[in-house]
Design an enzyme around this catalytic site. Structure first.
Site, PDB file in Angstrom:
ATOM      1  N   GLU A 182      -0.245  -8.996  -0.970  1.00  0.00           N
ATOM      2  CA  GLU A 182      -0.584  -8.434   0.094  1.00  0.00           C
ATOM      3  C   GLU A 182      -1.874  -7.742  -0.122  1.00  0.00           C
ATOM      4  O   GLU A 182      -2.166  -6.407   0.524  1.00  0.00           O
ATOM      5  CB  GLU A 182       0.385  -7.662   0.952  1.00  0.00           C
ATOM      6  CG  GLU A 182      -0.112  -7.453   2.452  1.00  0.00           C
ATOM      7  CD  GLU A 182       1.068  -6.558   3.208  1.00  0.00           C
ATOM      8  OE1 GLU A 182       0.969  -5.369   3.049  1.00  0.00           O
ATOM      9  OE2 GLU A 182       1.590  -7.154   4.196  1.00  0.00           O
ATOM     10  N   ASP A 224       0.741  -1.410   0.063  1.00  0.00           N
ATOM     11  CA  ASP A 224       0.099   0.025   0.128  1.00  0.00           C
ATOM     12  C   ASP A 224       0.780   1.310   0.051  1.00  0.00           C
ATOM     13  O   ASP A 224       0.418   2.461   0.308  1.00  0.00           O
ATOM     14  CB  ASP A 224      -0.972  -0.046   1.288  1.00  0.00           C
ATOM     15  CG  ASP A 224      -0.008  -0.413   2.519  1.00  0.00           C
ATOM     16  OD1 ASP A 224       1.099  -0.206   2.419  1.00  0.00           O
ATOM     17  OD2 ASP A 224      -0.714  -0.939   3.239  1.00  0.00           O
ATOM     18  N   HIS A 261      13.677   5.182  12.613  1.00  0.00           N
ATOM     19  CA  HIS A 261      13.402   5.313  11.057  1.00  0.00           C
ATOM     20  C   HIS A 261      14.172   6.509  10.646  1.00  0.00           C
ATOM     21  O   HIS A 261      14.292   7.703  11.532  1.00  0.00           O
ATOM     22  CB  HIS A 261      11.893   5.260  10.955  1.00  0.00           C
ATOM     23  CG  HIS A 261      11.370   5.286   9.843  1.00  0.00           C
ATOM     24  ND1 HIS A 261      11.446   6.173   8.746  1.00  0.00           N
ATOM     25  CD2 HIS A 261      10.661   4.328   8.827  1.00  0.00           C
ATOM     26  CE1 HIS A 261      10.807   5.810   7.475  1.00  0.00           C
ATOM     27  NE2 HIS A 261      10.511   4.381   7.673  1.00  0.00           N
ATOM     28  N   HIS A 296       7.087   4.850  12.575  1.00  0.00           N
ATOM     29  CA  HIS A 296       7.092   5.923  11.719  1.00  0.00           C
ATOM     30  C   HIS A 296       5.994   6.306  10.964  1.00  0.00           C
ATOM     31  O   HIS A 296       5.878   6.938  10.070  1.00  0.00           O
ATOM     32  CB  HIS A 296       7.994   5.016  10.757  1.00  0.00           C
ATOM     33  CG  HIS A 296       7.303   4.106   9.968  1.00  0.00           C
ATOM     34  ND1 HIS A 296       6.388   4.228   8.912  1.00  0.00           N
ATOM     35  CD2 HIS A 296       7.053   2.679  10.206  1.00  0.00           C
ATOM     36  CE1 HIS A 296       5.713   3.083   8.595  1.00  0.00           C
ATOM     37  NE2 HIS A 296       6.218   2.007   9.373  1.00  0.00           N
ATOM     38  N   GLU A 338      -2.272   4.730   3.357  1.00  0.00           N
ATOM     39  CA  GLU A 338      -2.112   3.462   2.717  1.00  0.00           C
ATOM     40  C   GLU A 338      -3.408   2.845   2.640  1.00  0.00           C
ATOM     41  O   GLU A 338      -3.504   2.104   1.887  1.00  0.00           O
ATOM     42  CB  GLU A 338      -1.409   2.407   3.897  1.00  0.00           C
ATOM     43  CG  GLU A 338       0.259   2.880   3.874  1.00  0.00           C
ATOM     44  CD  GLU A 338       0.463   4.204   4.972  1.00  0.00           C
ATOM     45  OE1 GLU A 338      -0.264   4.752   5.372  1.00  0.00           O
ATOM     46  OE2 GLU A 338       1.748   4.528   4.712  1.00  0.00           O
ATOM     47  N   ARG A 382       3.012   8.102   9.538  1.00  0.00           N
ATOM     48  CA  ARG A 382       2.571   9.628   9.111  1.00  0.00           C
ATOM     49  C   ARG A 382       1.459  10.126   9.969  1.00  0.00           C
ATOM     50  O   ARG A 382       1.440  11.202  10.436  1.00  0.00           O
ATOM     51  CB  ARG A 382       2.386   9.669   7.683  1.00  0.00           C
ATOM     52  CG  ARG A 382       3.358   9.817   6.812  1.00  0.00           C
ATOM     53  CD  ARG A 382       3.081   9.908   5.202  1.00  0.00           C
ATOM     54  NE  ARG A 382       4.198  10.011   4.455  1.00  0.00           N
ATOM     55  CZ  ARG A 382       4.925  10.997   3.967  1.00  0.00           C
ATOM     56  NH1 ARG A 382       4.644  12.314   4.337  1.00  0.00           N
ATOM     57  NH2 ARG A 382       6.029  10.894   3.170  1.00  0.00           N
TER      58      ARG A 382
END
Ligand code: UD1
Ligand code: UDP
Length: 379
Positions: free
Chosen positions: A121, A99, A248, A216, A135, A218
């Site tokens: 996936e 994604d 990250h 990590h 995503e 967003r």
């Protein structure tokens, strides 16, 4: 003799590389296919760590990463760059995973050329378009264009069928991350030095209970990251605890974590680990605290309780099995959940069961057979 089917495999970030290297290896070993690899390098260093250990040499490298990149500039560069590669390579089919922006733009560029898109996936859904962001929408866009949907679990397949994906195009394959984990475990067994780089840290923290952390997302930038940092500060006050946190490379993560956690005695902020070393961390950790997707799949496979710092998850299987728990990003809630696991043996044992709802390590072999079957039908 029939020409081999040319498959363009596209990826750009660390987790895509980890989840697609087993598929690339399987395609490369199969005479029915010509496997062409294009990396966008949406991630640079973290992608290269995976390429190095897995021996994959991309045929095309777009090198798109910019510091602190925005979603729109990244997506625009990916779409034009991947389109050009497709015009050159002229693939029969393409494969994308998951994604990310790379996966979404790759699928779109292929669709614009009427090249079939095979989605590894497929079918993960949180049903909240802002968690995870962006995503959830990326994978729905890919799903709308996909030819074959390789769903990791029955739950993911059911989500696709509910969205009217044709049943004959949806296949439950397991998640290739378990193939990757098996591969790296075997590599480390054969060559222990591949994962020996944490020895100094392990010595420094000997006798302490290790909590492994990654973060990590967003949607956690800002308040969420502050909450996570605050929770780690508090839990690290315990003398029996040590936190190992490979940070990250996203500057939005590093700034908060360095400012809030730098220099603490029981906290090791370290650079992103290559996959063998991360597998080592998963093994030595008593608890994993994460907002990562992949870690939610790997930790249950290794019998490690995983506390998920998110409001929702598109991977309910670990929560249903009792090996993962959603804890959000509120500092007090995270501290309470970690303390319970550290102090209540029964609570710990209830979560620390090896559980593998995400795959059996043979997903990439299944995917390659399904692709071969598809080509057979086309011929
Ligand atoms: C991306 C994916 C996310 C995935 C995550 C895995 C999108 C929109 N997001 O998020 O789905 O879960 O990767 O980690 O596709 N950076 C480096 N070096 C690296 C990697 C990143 O310096 O090797 C820094 C750069 O400043 C870069 C920033 O991190 O601009 C953000 O990278 P980006 O890929 O846009 O977003 P992630 O948050 O990593
Ligand atoms: N990982 C790694 N080194 C690290 C942190 C994570 O190799 O320092 C691996 C981890 O084993 C998992 C994947 O990276 O397979 C998860 O990537 P990430 O958390 O960046 O993305 P997500 O899975 O959330 O998309």
């Amino acid at each position: 003799m029939k020409a081999r089917t040319r498959i363009l495999v596209i990826f750009g970030t660390r987790p895509e590389a980890i989840k697609l290297f087993p598929v690339v290896h399987a395609l490369q070993a199969d005479d029915r296919f010509e496997c062409v690899v294009c990396v966008s390098a949406q991630h640079r260093q973290m992608l290269d760590q995976v390429l190095t250990i897995t021996g994959i040499k991309p045929d095309h490298d777009l090198n798109v990463m910019q510091p602190d990149q925005t979603l729109d500039a990244l997506t625009a560069n990916l779409l034009t760059g991947l389109g050009k590669v497709m015009d050159e390579v002229k693939p029969d089919r393409i494969i994308v995973q998951g994604d990310t922006a790379t996966a979404m733009a790759g699928a779109l560029a292929a669709y614009y050329r009427k090249v079939p898109v095979d989605h590894v996936e497929a079918g993960l859904r949180s049903y909240n378009i802002y968690h995870p962001w962006p995503e959830e929408v990326n994978r729905k866009i890919i799903g709308a264009m996909a030819s074959l949907h390789f769903a990791p679990t029955q739950t993911a397949a059911a989500a696709l069928l509910k969205e009217n994906a044709p049943p004959a195009r949806v296949h439950v394959t397991g998640n290739t991350v378990i193939d990757a984990l098996h591969w790296v475990t075997a590599r480390i067994e054969a060559e222990p030095s591949l994962a020996s780089g944490l020895a100094e840290l392990e010595q420094r923290f000997v006798g302490k209970r290790i909590i492994g952390v990654t973060s990590h997302r967003r949607e956690n930038f800002g308040g969420g990251m502050e909450g996570i940092a605050q929770a780690i500060r508090e839990i690290a006050l315990r003398p029996d605890v040590a936190v190992i946190f490979p940070v990250h490379l996203n500057p939005n993560v590093r700034k908060v974590m360095n400012e809030s956690l730098g220099g603490l005695e029981n906290v090791a902020l370290i650079e992103p680990l290559d996959y063998p070393h991360f597998a080592r961390l998963l093994n030595i950790a008593e608890i994993m605290l994460t907002d990562s997707g992949g870690v939610q799949e790997e930790a249950p496979a290794l019998g490690k309780p995983v506390l998920v710092m998110r409001e929702t998850t598109e991977r309910p299987e670990g929560v249903e099995a009792g090996t993962a728990k959603l804890v959000g990003t509120d500092a007090a809630a995270i501290v309470t959940e970690i303390s319970t696991l550290l102090d209540d043996t029964e609570a710990y044992e209830a979560m620390a069961r090896a559980h593998n709802p995400f795959g059996d390590g043979r997903s990439s072999a299944r995917i390659v057979e399904l692709l071969a079957n598809e080509i057979g039908h086309e011929a």
